[in-house]
Design a protein around this motif. Structure first.
Motif, PDB file in Angstrom:
ATOM      1  N   ILE A 143       0.844  -1.184   0.000  1.00  0.00           N
ATOM      2  CA  ILE A 143       0.000   0.000   0.000  1.00  0.00           C
ATOM      3  C   ILE A 143       0.887   1.244   0.000  1.00  0.00           C
ATOM      4  N   PRO A 144       0.757   2.110  -0.986  1.00  0.00           N
ATOM      5  CA  PRO A 144       1.591   3.328  -1.018  1.00  0.00           C
ATOM      6  C   PRO A 144       1.211   4.283   0.106  1.00  0.00           C
ATOM      7  N   GLU A 145       2.047   5.281   0.308  1.00  0.00           N
ATOM      8  CA  GLU A 145       1.845   6.215   1.415  1.00  0.00           C
ATOM      9  C   GLU A 145       0.917   7.376   1.044  1.00  0.00           C
ATOM     10  N   ASP A 146       1.033   7.903  -0.178  1.00  0.00           N
ATOM     11  CA  ASP A 146       0.308   9.126  -0.518  1.00  0.00           C
ATOM     12  C   ASP A 146      -1.069   8.824  -1.103  1.00  0.00           C
ATOM     13  N   TYR A 147      -1.973   9.803  -0.971  1.00  0.00           N
ATOM     14  CA  TYR A 147      -3.358   9.623  -1.386  1.00  0.00           C
ATOM     15  C   TYR A 147      -3.492   9.321  -2.875  1.00  0.00           C
ATOM     16  N   LYS A 148      -2.786  10.082  -3.711  1.00  0.00           N
ATOM     17  CA  LYS A 148      -2.918   9.922  -5.158  1.00  0.00           C
ATOM     18  C   LYS A 148      -2.546   8.516  -5.595  1.00  0.00           C
ATOM     19  N   SER A 149      -1.484   7.966  -5.044  1.00  0.00           N
ATOM     20  CA  SER A 149      -1.050   6.618  -5.402  1.00  0.00           C
ATOM     21  C   SER A 149      -2.027   5.566  -4.888  1.00  0.00           C
ATOM     22  N   LYS A 150      -2.583   5.797  -3.702  1.00  0.00           N
ATOM     23  CA  LYS A 150      -3.598   4.881  -3.177  1.00  0.00           C
ATOM     24  C   LYS A 150      -4.831   4.866  -4.079  1.00  0.00           C
ATOM     25  N   ARG A 151      -5.230   6.056  -4.534  1.00  0.00           N
ATOM     26  CA  ARG A 151      -6.422   6.136  -5.390  1.00  0.00           C
ATOM     27  C   ARG A 151      -6.170   5.445  -6.725  1.00  0.00           C
ATOM     28  N   ARG A 152      -4.983   5.592  -7.271  1.00  0.00           N
ATOM     29  CA  ARG A 152      -4.631   4.910  -8.521  1.00  0.00           C
ATOM     30  C   ARG A 152      -4.633   3.395  -8.334  1.00  0.00           C
ATOM     31  N   LEU A 153      -4.207   2.938  -7.171  1.00  0.00           N
ATOM     32  CA  LEU A 153      -4.202   1.506  -6.896  1.00  0.00           C
ATOM     33  C   LEU A 153      -5.629   0.961  -6.853  1.00  0.00           C
ATOM     34  N   ILE A 154      -6.538   1.714  -6.258  1.00  0.00           N
ATOM     35  CA  ILE A 154      -7.946   1.294  -6.255  1.00  0.00           C
ATOM     36  C   ILE A 154      -8.456   1.156  -7.682  1.00  0.00           C
ATOM     37  N   ARG A 155      -8.167   2.155  -8.508  1.00  0.00           N
ATOM     38  CA  ARG A 155      -8.613   2.092  -9.904  1.00  0.00           C
ATOM     39  C   ARG A 155      -8.014   0.874 -10.604  1.00  0.00           C
ATOM     40  N   ALA A 156      -6.732   0.635 -10.397  1.00  0.00           N
ATOM     41  CA  ALA A 156      -6.076  -0.494 -11.055  1.00  0.00           C
ATOM     42  C   ALA A 156      -6.676  -1.827 -10.617  1.00  0.00           C
ATOM     43  N   LEU A 157      -6.942  -1.966  -9.326  1.00  0.00           N
ATOM     44  CA  LEU A 157      -7.526  -3.207  -8.817  1.00  0.00           C
ATOM     45  C   LEU A 157      -8.943  -3.414  -9.351  1.00  0.00           C
ATOM     46  N   LEU A 158      -9.691  -2.339  -9.475  1.00  0.00           N
ATOM     47  CA  LEU A 158     -11.037  -2.451 -10.033  1.00  0.00           C
ATOM     48  C   LEU A 158     -10.989  -2.728 -11.535  1.00  0.00           C
ATOM     49  N   ASN A 159      -9.975  -2.189 -12.220  1.00  0.00           N
ATOM     50  CA  ASN A 159      -9.818  -2.451 -13.658  1.00  0.00           C
ATOM     51  C   ASN A 159      -9.669  -3.941 -13.939  1.00  0.00           C
ATOM     52  N   ILE A 160      -8.945  -4.658 -13.085  1.00  0.00           N
ATOM     53  CA  ILE A 160      -8.676  -6.074 -13.336  1.00  0.00           C
ATOM     54  C   ILE A 160      -9.683  -6.992 -12.653  1.00  0.00           C
ATOM     55  N   ARG A 161     -10.621  -6.417 -11.924  1.00  0.00           N
ATOM     56  CA  ARG A 161     -11.567  -7.230 -11.154  1.00  0.00           C
ATOM     57  C   ARG A 161     -12.657  -7.813 -12.049  1.00  0.00           C
ATOM     58  N   GLN A 162     -12.902  -9.098 -11.899  1.00  0.00           N
ATOM     59  CA  GLN A 162     -13.969  -9.752 -12.643  1.00  0.00           C
ATOM     60  C   GLN A 162     -15.336  -9.307 -12.103  1.00  0.00           C
TER      61      GLN A 162
END
Length: 274
Positions: A27-46
């Motif tokens: 989990i990254p430290e900064d908000y922007k990177s955390k938000r991008r990670l959420i988007r990426a995880l949702l992008n690959i989610r079935q």
């Protein structure tokens, strides 16, 4: 800590622990990177049922982000006729051109340039309209599309279209159409052109059946990853829409052509000036 920061931390905790293989993601430290990670995880989610708590939190976050956007109202966009009074297009008073992010345009319906599975772009953080629309709408949009494919028991045919709810987008509905793919190095064929025209006319046919759809937005279908040359694609888009509006009974007040960069905008403007 802001409400958004709390929501992002809570969503990441639930989403990361949803299935095997994601629990070990750092989990990254900064908000922007955390938000991008959420988007990426949702992008690959079935398309699977979501944890109810996470869905409420995610919808809340997406609504906050929607409120923070500068939303453009479709009905306020000037028509092509107002810019080019001498244009040869008979329906120019019902057409507009707008450059920008399609998820920031409030219209009765927007069109997504979809893939044959209708499930949205699953390439994490990919810069395509399919990814942008699904990311801003939320995972319920992917669930709706999966249900369509489940019911029809087949991938979506090129040139056809379907309609879904829009969830956390400013638009009322999303139309999904699969445009033709022009492989790199291959020439443009008559079939490619017919299929692209069909994508536009199929969307217009479906949208015209809804009394509350009077403004409809089209991106440049098939011109990104699908490889359709922009000049020919724009000519087909404008020509098909103009002909459909001219020859069909409808209640459309405005059809908006949406482009993302200046080069594509110039291509459309050249067509409108003719």
């Amino acid at each position: 800590m802001s409400d958004k920061e709390i929501l992002v931390d809570d969503i990441l905790f639930i989403l990361r622990n949803e299935k095997a293989g994601t629990q070990d993601i750092d989990i990254p430290e900064d908000y922007k990177s955390k938000r991008r990670l959420i988007r990426a995880l949702l992008n690959i989610r079935q398309p699977l049922p979501l944890d109810k708590e996470m869905m409420i939190k995610l919808d809340t976050l997406l609504q906050i982000e929607l409120d923070e956007k500068t939303i453009i109202e479709a009905e306020q966009l000037e028509t092509i006729r107002s810019h080019y009074p001498d244009t040869s297009l008979s329906q120019a008073d019902k057409m507009s051109l707008w450059q920008g992010d399609i998820t920031e345009l409030r219209a009765d319906a927007i069109t997504n340039a979809a893939n044959a599975q209708l499930l949205g772009c699953m390439q994490p953080l990919h810069n395509c309209v399919d990814n942008a629309i699904h990311s801003a709408a939320g995972p319920q949009l992917r669930d709706d599309c999966a249900e369509i494919i489940h019911v029809q028991k087949a991938d979506e045919q090129t040139g056809d279209a379907k309609i879904t709810r829009s969830y956390n987008l400013p638009s009322g509905y999303v139309l999904h159409t699969v445009g033709p793919t022009v492989p790199k190095g291959d020439g443009l064929t008559e079939r490619h052109m017919q299929e692209l025209a069909s994508s536009y006319s199929s969307c217009l046919e479906i949208a015209s059946q809804f009394d509350d759809i009077k403004t409809l937005v089209f991106p440049s279908i098939s011109t990104g990853e699908f490889g359709f040359p922009i000049t020919q694609a724009a000519e087909i888009a404008v020509g098909t829409v103009n002909e459909w509006l001219e020859n069909n009974t409808h209640d459309f007040e405005k059809i908006i052509f949406n482009v993302f960069n200046e080069a594509d905008k110039d291509v459309y403007m050249k067509i409108f000036r003719q």
